[in-house]
Design a protein around this motif. Structure first.
Motif, PDB file in Angstrom:
ATOM      1  N   GLY A  80      -1.604  -9.138  27.374  1.00  0.00           N
ATOM      2  CA  GLY A  80      -2.380  -9.827  26.341  1.00  0.00           C
ATOM      3  C   GLY A  80      -1.706 -11.113  25.904  1.00  0.00           C
ATOM      4  N   ASP A  81      -0.388 -11.039  25.720  1.00  0.00           N
ATOM      5  CA  ASP A  81       0.365 -12.249  25.354  1.00  0.00           C
ATOM      6  C   ASP A  81       0.308 -13.282  26.472  1.00  0.00           C
ATOM      7  OD1 ASP A  81       1.160 -11.666  22.797  1.00  0.00           O
ATOM      8  OD2 ASP A  81       3.111 -10.880  23.358  1.00  0.00           O
ATOM      9  N   LEU A  82       0.460 -12.833  27.698  1.00  0.00           N
ATOM     10  CA  LEU A  82       0.407 -13.762  28.828  1.00  0.00           C
ATOM     11  C   LEU A  82      -0.942 -14.472  28.874  1.00  0.00           C
ATOM     12  CD1 LEU A  82       1.741 -14.945  31.374  1.00  0.00           C
ATOM     13  CD2 LEU A  82       0.769 -13.005  32.647  1.00  0.00           C
ATOM     14  N   ALA A  83      -2.023 -13.722  28.710  1.00  0.00           N
ATOM     15  CA  ALA A  83      -3.368 -14.318  28.732  1.00  0.00           C
ATOM     16  C   ALA A  83      -3.534 -15.341  27.604  1.00  0.00           C
ATOM     17  CB  ALA A  83      -4.436 -13.226  28.627  1.00  0.00           C
ATOM     18  N   ALA A  84      -3.119 -14.981  26.397  1.00  0.00           N
ATOM     19  CA  ALA A  84      -3.242 -15.907  25.268  1.00  0.00           C
ATOM     20  C   ALA A  84      -2.397 -17.160  25.489  1.00  0.00           C
ATOM     21  CB  ALA A  84      -2.829 -15.211  23.966  1.00  0.00           C
ATOM     22  N   GLY A  85      -1.193 -16.979  26.012  1.00  0.00           N
ATOM     23  CA  GLY A  85      -0.315 -18.120  26.272  1.00  0.00           C
ATOM     24  C   GLY A  85      -0.882 -19.060  27.323  1.00  0.00           C
ATOM     25  N   LEU A  86      -1.435 -18.490  28.392  1.00  0.00           N
ATOM     26  CA  LEU A  86      -2.030 -19.335  29.442  1.00  0.00           C
ATOM     27  C   LEU A  86      -3.251 -20.090  28.925  1.00  0.00           C
ATOM     28  CD1 LEU A  86      -1.682 -16.988  32.554  1.00  0.00           C
ATOM     29  CD2 LEU A  86      -0.336 -19.043  32.010  1.00  0.00           C
ATOM     30  N   LEU A  87      -4.065 -19.434  28.108  1.00  0.00           N
ATOM     31  CA  LEU A  87      -5.230 -20.125  27.527  1.00  0.00           C
ATOM     32  C   LEU A  87      -4.788 -21.242  26.580  1.00  0.00           C
ATOM     33  CD1 LEU A  87      -7.550 -17.059  26.898  1.00  0.00           C
ATOM     34  CD2 LEU A  87      -7.978 -18.948  28.498  1.00  0.00           C
ATOM     35  N   ALA A  88      -3.716 -21.011  25.830  1.00  0.00           N
ATOM     36  CA  ALA A  88      -3.188 -22.061  24.950  1.00  0.00           C
ATOM     37  C   ALA A  88      -2.684 -23.247  25.776  1.00  0.00           C
ATOM     38  CB  ALA A  88      -2.073 -21.497  24.068  1.00  0.00           C
ATOM     39  N   MET A  89      -2.016 -22.963  26.897  1.00  0.00           N
ATOM     40  CA  MET A  89      -1.554 -24.047  27.774  1.00  0.00           C
ATOM     41  C   MET A  89      -2.735 -24.827  28.338  1.00  0.00           C
ATOM     42  SD  MET A  89       1.497 -22.310  29.952  1.00  0.00           S
ATOM     43  CE  MET A  89       2.795 -21.389  29.163  1.00  0.00           C
ATOM     44  N   LEU A  90      -3.789 -24.118  28.710  1.00  0.00           N
ATOM     45  CA  LEU A  90      -4.977 -24.801  29.233  1.00  0.00           C
ATOM     46  C   LEU A  90      -5.621 -25.673  28.154  1.00  0.00           C
ATOM     47  CD1 LEU A  90      -6.449 -21.959  31.453  1.00  0.00           C
ATOM     48  CD2 LEU A  90      -5.508 -24.153  32.236  1.00  0.00           C
ATOM     49  N   ALA A  91      -5.592 -25.213  26.909  1.00  0.00           N
ATOM     50  CA  ALA A  91      -6.105 -26.052  25.815  1.00  0.00           C
ATOM     51  C   ALA A  91      -5.293 -27.342  25.733  1.00  0.00           C
ATOM     52  CB  ALA A  91      -6.056 -25.289  24.490  1.00  0.00           C
ATOM     53  N   LEU A  92      -3.980 -27.219  25.821  1.00  0.00           N
ATOM     54  CA  LEU A  92      -3.126 -28.411  25.752  1.00  0.00           C
ATOM     55  C   LEU A  92      -3.379 -29.360  26.923  1.00  0.00           C
ATOM     56  CD1 LEU A  92       0.186 -26.711  24.625  1.00  0.00           C
ATOM     57  CD2 LEU A  92      -1.276 -28.220  23.258  1.00  0.00           C
ATOM     58  N   LEU A  93      -3.614 -28.802  28.094  1.00  0.00           N
ATOM     59  CA  LEU A  93      -3.845 -29.624  29.289  1.00  0.00           C
ATOM     60  C   LEU A  93      -5.199 -30.326  29.271  1.00  0.00           C
ATOM     61  CD1 LEU A  93      -2.357 -27.272  32.014  1.00  0.00           C
ATOM     62  CD2 LEU A  93      -1.439 -29.493  31.282  1.00  0.00           C
ATOM     63  N   THR A  94      -6.152 -29.788  28.527  1.00  0.00           N
ATOM     64  CA  THR A  94      -7.517 -30.337  28.552  1.00  0.00           C
ATOM     65  C   THR A  94      -7.883 -31.104  27.286  1.00  0.00           C
ATOM     66  OG1 THR A  94      -8.450 -28.260  27.704  1.00  0.00           O
ATOM     67  CG2 THR A  94      -8.327 -28.510  30.112  1.00  0.00           C
ATOM     68  N   VAL A  95      -6.901 -31.503  26.503  1.00  0.00           N
ATOM     69  CA  VAL A  95      -7.192 -32.140  25.224  1.00  0.00           C
ATOM     70  C   VAL A  95      -8.046 -33.400  25.380  1.00  0.00           C
ATOM     71  CG1 VAL A  95      -5.082 -33.530  25.072  1.00  0.00           C
ATOM     72  CG2 VAL A  95      -6.215 -32.726  22.981  1.00  0.00           C
ATOM     73  N   ARG A  96      -7.959 -34.077  26.492  1.00  0.00           N
ATOM     74  CA  ARG A  96      -8.745 -35.309  26.700  1.00  0.00           C
ATOM     75  C   ARG A  96     -10.200 -35.017  27.082  1.00  0.00           C
ATOM     76  NH1 ARG A  96      -5.326 -39.706  26.604  1.00  0.00           N
ATOM     77  NH2 ARG A  96      -3.159 -39.269  27.117  1.00  0.00           N
ATOM     78  N   ILE A  97     -10.475 -33.793  27.457  1.00  0.00           N
ATOM     79  CA  ILE A  97     -11.850 -33.378  27.767  1.00  0.00           C
ATOM     80  C   ILE A  97     -12.270 -32.458  26.629  1.00  0.00           C
ATOM     81  CG2 ILE A  97     -13.372 -32.386  29.521  1.00  0.00           C
ATOM     82  CD1 ILE A  97     -10.928 -32.685  31.476  1.00  0.00           C
ATOM     83  N   ARG A  98     -12.772 -33.053  25.562  1.00  0.00           N
ATOM     84  CA  ARG A  98     -12.943 -32.343  24.292  1.00  0.00           C
ATOM     85  C   ARG A  98     -13.763 -31.059  24.390  1.00  0.00           C
ATOM     86  NH1 ARG A  98     -10.759 -35.638  20.171  1.00  0.00           N
ATOM     87  NH2 ARG A  98      -8.822 -36.105  21.227  1.00  0.00           N
ATOM     88  N   GLN A  99     -14.852 -31.056  25.120  1.00  0.00           N
ATOM     89  CA  GLN A  99     -15.662 -29.837  25.197  1.00  0.00           C
ATOM     90  C   GLN A  99     -14.882 -28.697  25.834  1.00  0.00           C
ATOM     91  OE1 GLN A  99     -19.019 -31.528  27.245  1.00  0.00           O
ATOM     92  NE2 GLN A  99     -20.242 -31.532  25.370  1.00  0.00           N
ATOM     93  N   VAL A 100     -14.104 -28.994  26.850  1.00  0.00           N
ATOM     94  CA  VAL A 100     -13.290 -27.972  27.514  1.00  0.00           C
ATOM     95  C   VAL A 100     -12.132 -27.560  26.603  1.00  0.00           C
ATOM     96  CG1 VAL A 100     -11.880 -27.451  29.557  1.00  0.00           C
ATOM     97  CG2 VAL A 100     -13.945 -28.856  29.786  1.00  0.00           C
TER      98      VAL A 100
END
Length: 174
Positions: free
Chosen positions: A76-96
């Motif tokens: 569960g922690d791994l999944a949440a952490g990976l999703l948080a990283m993906l949020a950081l990586l996609t900050v320039r694509i606001r909808q994503v």
């Protein structure tokens, strides 16, 4: 004092200390910046949740740490952490970015709530010594994670004035 009492006292004091710190230092800062930056800061903190994978590492945790708790908490922690990283990586694509922000907060908070449930079901508070070196995770790290999830949902659900949305380049969701 029993192991269970010490663990529960530590857990409560972890929440008290983080609520005091959050209210005095973190909340004023997060409310002074725009919501994208605030969610990026929260995502940056949660991107370290891969560390919860340590619950599966023999030698760090005791051999009798209940698997019903350890396995679910680790993944569960791994999944949440990976999703948080993906949020950081996609900050320039606001909808994503917003999809990943919502995703890591839903998965992350759900994980923490289910971890509490699994810990109680497995009798973990009475066997807290089995957490070994990972003992600090539920005592120090988890309270901050839960507090920031609650605040993230507050930010997500709080209506934004149209002028701020226009300045930030965001559009209102119908």
């Amino acid at each position: 004092m029993s192991t269970e009492s010490i663990f529960q006292t530590h857990l409560v004091l972890g929440y008290v200390a983080w609520l005091l710190c959050f209210g005095a230092y973190i909340l004023p800062w997060l409310t002074s910046i725009d919501r994208v930056r605030a969610h990026r800061a929260i995502a940056a903190l949660h991107s370290f949740r891969f560390f919860g994978f340590v619950f599966l590492l023999p030698g760090v945790v005791g051999p009798n740490l209940p698997a019903s708790f350890a396995t679910f908490a680790a993944y569960g922690d791994l999944a949440a952490g990976l999703l948080a990283m993906l949020a950081l990586l996609t900050v320039r694509i606001r909808q994503v970015f917003w999809l990943f922000v919502i995703g890591f907060n839903l998965v992350g908070m759900g994980d923490l709530i289910l971890d509490y449930y699994h810990a109680i079901q497995a009798g973990l508070p009475a066997r807290a010594g089995e957490l070994g070196a990972a003992y600090a995770i539920p005592i120090i790290y988890v309270p901050l994670l839960m507090i920031t999830h609650v605040f993230a949902f507050y930010l997500l659900l709080r209506p934004q004035p149209k002028a701020i949305q226009a300045l930030a380049g965001e559009t209102a969701v119908p």
